[in-house]
Design a protein around this motif. Structure first.
Motif, PDB file in Angstrom:
ATOM      1  N   ASP A 183       0.825  -1.214   0.000  1.00 37.08           N
ATOM      2  CA  ASP A 183       0.000   0.000   0.000  1.00 37.08           C
ATOM      3  C   ASP A 183       0.859   1.265   0.000  1.00 37.08           C
ATOM      4  O   ASP A 183       0.492   2.285   0.579  1.00 37.08           O
ATOM      5  CB  ASP A 183      -0.969   0.022   1.177  1.00 37.08           C
ATOM      6  N   GLY A 184       2.017   1.183  -0.627  1.00 35.33           N
ATOM      7  CA  GLY A 184       2.831   2.373  -0.822  1.00 35.33           C
ATOM      8  C   GLY A 184       3.605   2.843   0.389  1.00 35.33           C
ATOM      9  O   GLY A 184       4.172   3.937   0.375  1.00 35.33           O
ATOM     10  N   LEU A 185       3.655   2.058   1.459  1.00 32.78           N
ATOM     11  CA  LEU A 185       4.434   2.409   2.653  1.00 32.78           C
ATOM     12  C   LEU A 185       5.121   1.163   3.181  1.00 32.78           C
ATOM     13  O   LEU A 185       4.467   0.198   3.581  1.00 32.78           O
ATOM     14  CB  LEU A 185       3.544   3.002   3.740  1.00 32.78           C
ATOM     15  N   ILE A 186       6.431   1.178   3.175  1.00 31.29           N
ATOM     16  CA  ILE A 186       7.223   0.062   3.691  1.00 31.29           C
ATOM     17  C   ILE A 186       7.525   0.347   5.162  1.00 31.29           C
ATOM     18  O   ILE A 186       8.055   1.411   5.498  1.00 31.29           O
ATOM     19  CB  ILE A 186       8.522  -0.097   2.889  1.00 31.29           C
ATOM     20  N   TYR A 209       7.818   5.845   2.453  1.00 26.56           N
ATOM     21  CA  TYR A 209       6.766   5.950   1.436  1.00 26.56           C
ATOM     22  C   TYR A 209       7.381   5.630   0.073  1.00 26.56           C
ATOM     23  O   TYR A 209       8.515   6.033  -0.224  1.00 26.56           O
ATOM     24  CB  TYR A 209       6.172   7.353   1.425  1.00 26.56           C
ATOM     25  N   ASP A 210       6.626   4.903  -0.732  1.00 25.34           N
ATOM     26  CA  ASP A 210       7.096   4.451  -2.039  1.00 25.34           C
ATOM     27  C   ASP A 210       6.459   5.325  -3.116  1.00 25.34           C
ATOM     28  O   ASP A 210       5.278   5.189  -3.426  1.00 25.34           O
ATOM     29  CB  ASP A 210       6.711   2.986  -2.239  1.00 25.34           C
ATOM     30  N   PHE A 211       7.245   6.217  -3.701  1.00 24.38           N
ATOM     31  CA  PHE A 211       6.696   7.168  -4.674  1.00 24.38           C
ATOM     32  C   PHE A 211       6.235   6.470  -5.946  1.00 24.38           C
ATOM     33  O   PHE A 211       5.416   7.006  -6.689  1.00 24.38           O
ATOM     34  CB  PHE A 211       7.734   8.240  -5.011  1.00 24.38           C
ATOM     35  N   THR A 212       6.722   5.261  -6.198  1.00 20.33           N
ATOM     36  CA  THR A 212       6.275   4.534  -7.390  1.00 20.33           C
ATOM     37  C   THR A 212       4.892   3.927  -7.208  1.00 20.33           C
ATOM     38  O   THR A 212       4.320   3.393  -8.153  1.00 20.33           O
ATOM     39  CB  THR A 212       7.267   3.416  -7.760  1.00 20.33           C
TER      40      THR A 212
END
Length: 622
Positions: A183-186, A209-212
């Motif tokens: 969900d875009g957050l590791i 946070y995963d900008f991709t």
């Protein structure tokens, strides 16, 4: 071998009888499956043998201790039925889960495990090569690469990696699994610097946070993930590192019946960590809205030169009718560094990760080894001309362990230097006036910077060392338009509530309230305070003291050489009275030392060991 029997270990119903009379079985073969409380239990052969009798069949209910089947030794077995014994053995093996399980394990994982492995593979960068390639093409790393660079090798343990965006009403689950991993957050734990400080002192919470993934936005489930791990960090007092790149709130999560989402606890949970353990924020690229709100709660912010930070991004600005802007126009790094938002400005993510590890080290314990810097220039560091500027940060580098000085907030409040450093391996905080800016006078920005730094050191149990060269707080009508009274008061408030040990060294000018503020509120507030021979003291700047205190005498002389001569005479008298040796004679300071002995003097006075739980809350003046 005596006859053996298979007994019911509990009451239950017989689901299946997997061997019949005459079958030859091997130890461990499943003979009967018994069901109790909706759970199936395998009853296995206790030894090799031949089934001699069987008293049950599928559907029957048995009681604990009932004999269900008997085994005869193979050597004295009863005559086999028409089906050969070998065929019986093959029959048992063919229907025996234990026999077939080994065969399956040789061919690969079973289906349920394979599904897990397949899902886990979707979390890796290798599963999204195009997205990662776009990052690399811009000279940027992926979120997982940044986590790996921050953590010790192979120490990251992920929490909630299998989450996907809450958008199943508008997208297929296959799409979400492939394109919204985690969900875009590791989130997860790792050790940082364990080799230097030991694993018990090195556990940290890492989040990125995963900008991709949906531009690094804050989704419903990644809020849940963050809340979960922050609860653990609070409980265990783990330091927190947040890679905060992203665009803020995500309106596209439609699975949950939420109107505004203003009830979520994430921001409060994150803010609670302040003072519990070090909280570090890192930015590469764009960081807007909710992501920026979290970033602003961090003790220290590390950002790359191509970063942009703002409480609202272009879409929010345009939506508010405030104009159309590019992301690069909003809060560029050079602006945010100059105004104090960014504490440490770095070139790229690789350097950012290195600085994170270095920053955390000051809060993890004593460095196991150190090198003494070349302090040969200390005796001449302060110019003989008392009006000549010099670099007090260079003095700091010559006093503390070689390579240990980490300046903070270098773009803001430039009249005051703040840095973390080490003295014989022990972490310390360093304050130093900067006479190159306003002659060392303390303006609102410098006061805020100093007060914030005092608070940082106090919260985390780090002793404070001050280097003084200031004519005092900046004065004048212009400076008062900037709320100078309130800003400078922050230094006294922070100093009065300081519970960690402090030490002070007056390099040159120690005048007035400003000098008192730099050393926690007064010259007797530190555990010890000394001066170099170049130290000069007064209740205010000497020139001002002469003009104010001897105004009538000066005005009694005609303007020109005669008045200037009197002024110089009075000034020299003030200088003689306020020199360092006189201050030590009257016990207003503790000692006057050889500048070359500064490191040794500090080391002797510095208490060893961390000061824990000493911080007391207070009301900030601004």
């Amino acid at each position: 071998m005596a006859n053996q029997s298979v007994q019911a270990p509990m009451s239950g119903g017989v689901v299946q009888v997997m061997a019949k009379i005459g079958d030859v079985v091997r130890q461990g073969d499943v003979l009967i499956i018994l069901e109790a409380m909706k759970m199936e239990h395998e009853l296995c052969a206790p030894c090799d043998g031949q089934v001699g009798h069987c008293t049950v069949q599928a559907g029957e209910v048995v009681q604990e201790g009932d004999v269900l089947m008997g085994l005869l030794p193979v050597s004295v077995a009863a005559p086999a039925p028409e089906t050969p014994a070998a065929s019986g053995a093959e029959s048992v093996a063919a229907t025996n889960p234990s026999a077939t399980q080994a065969e399956k394990s040789l061919s690969g994982p079973r289906a349920d495990l394979q599904r897990v492995l397949d899902r886990q593979a979707l979390l890796l960068d290798a599963a999204r090569p195009e997205a990662v390639a776009k990052r690399h093409a811009k000279g940027q790393r992926s979120a997982r690469e940044n986590i790996a660079a921050t953590a010790d090798v192979d120490s990251f343990l992920e929490y909630g990696g299998l989450a996907v965006a809450a958008q199943t009403q508008r997208r297929s689950i296959e799409d979400l699994r492939a394109n919204t991993p985690a969900d875009g957050l590791i989130t997860g734990t790792a050790t940082v610097n364990a080799q230097q400080f030991g694993a018990s002192n090195a556990t940290c919470l890492l989040m990125a946070y995963d900008f991709t993934v949906l531009a690094g936005t804050q989704g419903f489930r990644n809020h849940q993930k963050m809340d979960r791990v922050l609860e653990q960090a609070l409980r265990h007092r783990w330091p927190v590192v947040l890679w905060a790149e992203g665009g803020g709130g995500r309106p596209g999560d439609v699975d949950m019946p939420i109107v505004a989402g203003l009830h979520i606890p994430t921001f409060a949970n994150f803010a609670v960590m302040s003072g519990v353990a070090p909280v570090v924020g890192v930015v590469q690229g764009r960081c807007f809205a909710g992501n920026a709100a979290l970033l602003g709660c961090c003790d220290v912010i590390i950002a790359t030169r191509d970063s942009n930070i703002g409480m609202g991004g272009p879409a929010m600005i345009e939506g508010g009718g405030l104009g159309v802007f590019k992301p690069e126009d909003v809060g560029p790094a050079e602006v945010q560094h100059a105004n104090g938002v960014i504490d440490i400005l770095v070139d790229d993510e690789a350097q950012a990760a290195d600085v994170v590890r270095r920053y955390l080290s000051y809060f993890q314990g004593d460095w196991p080894s150190w090198s003494v810097p070349d302090g040969s220039g200390l005796r001449d560091a302060v110019p003989e001309n008392r009006l000549r500027v010099y670099d007090t940060l260079a003095v700091v580098h010559q006093v503390f362990d070689e390579g240990s000085v980490l300046p903070l907030r270098t773009g803001y409040g430039v009249g005051m230097h703040t840095a973390l450093a080490r003295l014989e391996g022990q972490a310390v905080g360093v304050l130093a006036n900067n006479p190159s800016h306003l002659g060392g006078a303390i303006d609102p920005d410098a006061a805020d910077k100093a007060a914030h730094f005092m608070r940082l050191c106090d919260v985390h149990g780090i002793p404070l060392i001050s280097f003084v060269d200031t004519p005092g707080f900046m004065v004048g009508p212009d400076i008062e338009t900037r709320a100078q009274v309130r800003h400078t008061a922050r230094m006294f408030l922070a100093g009065a509530h300081l519970r960690v040990p402090s030490l002070g060294v007056v390099l040159r000018k120690g005048y007035g309230l400003g000098a008192m503020g730099v050393v926690a509120g007064g010259f007797h507030a530190p555990q010890a305070l000394c001066a170099w021979p170049t130290g000069e003291f007064g209740g205010m700047g000497l020139e001002g003291a002469v003009r104010l205190g001897f105004k009538k005498e000066l005005e009694g002389k005609p303007e020109g050489p005669e008045r200037e001569a009197l002024f110089e005479q009075l000034l020299q008298a003030y200088k003689a009275k306020g020199e360092a040796l006189n201050m030590a004679t009257t016990l207003e300071i503790d000692d006057v030392i050889d500048p070359a002995q500064t490191r040794a003097w500090l080391a002797r006075h510095l208490p060893r060991g961390r000061i824990e739980d000493q911080c007391k809350p207070y009301v900030d003046a601004w």
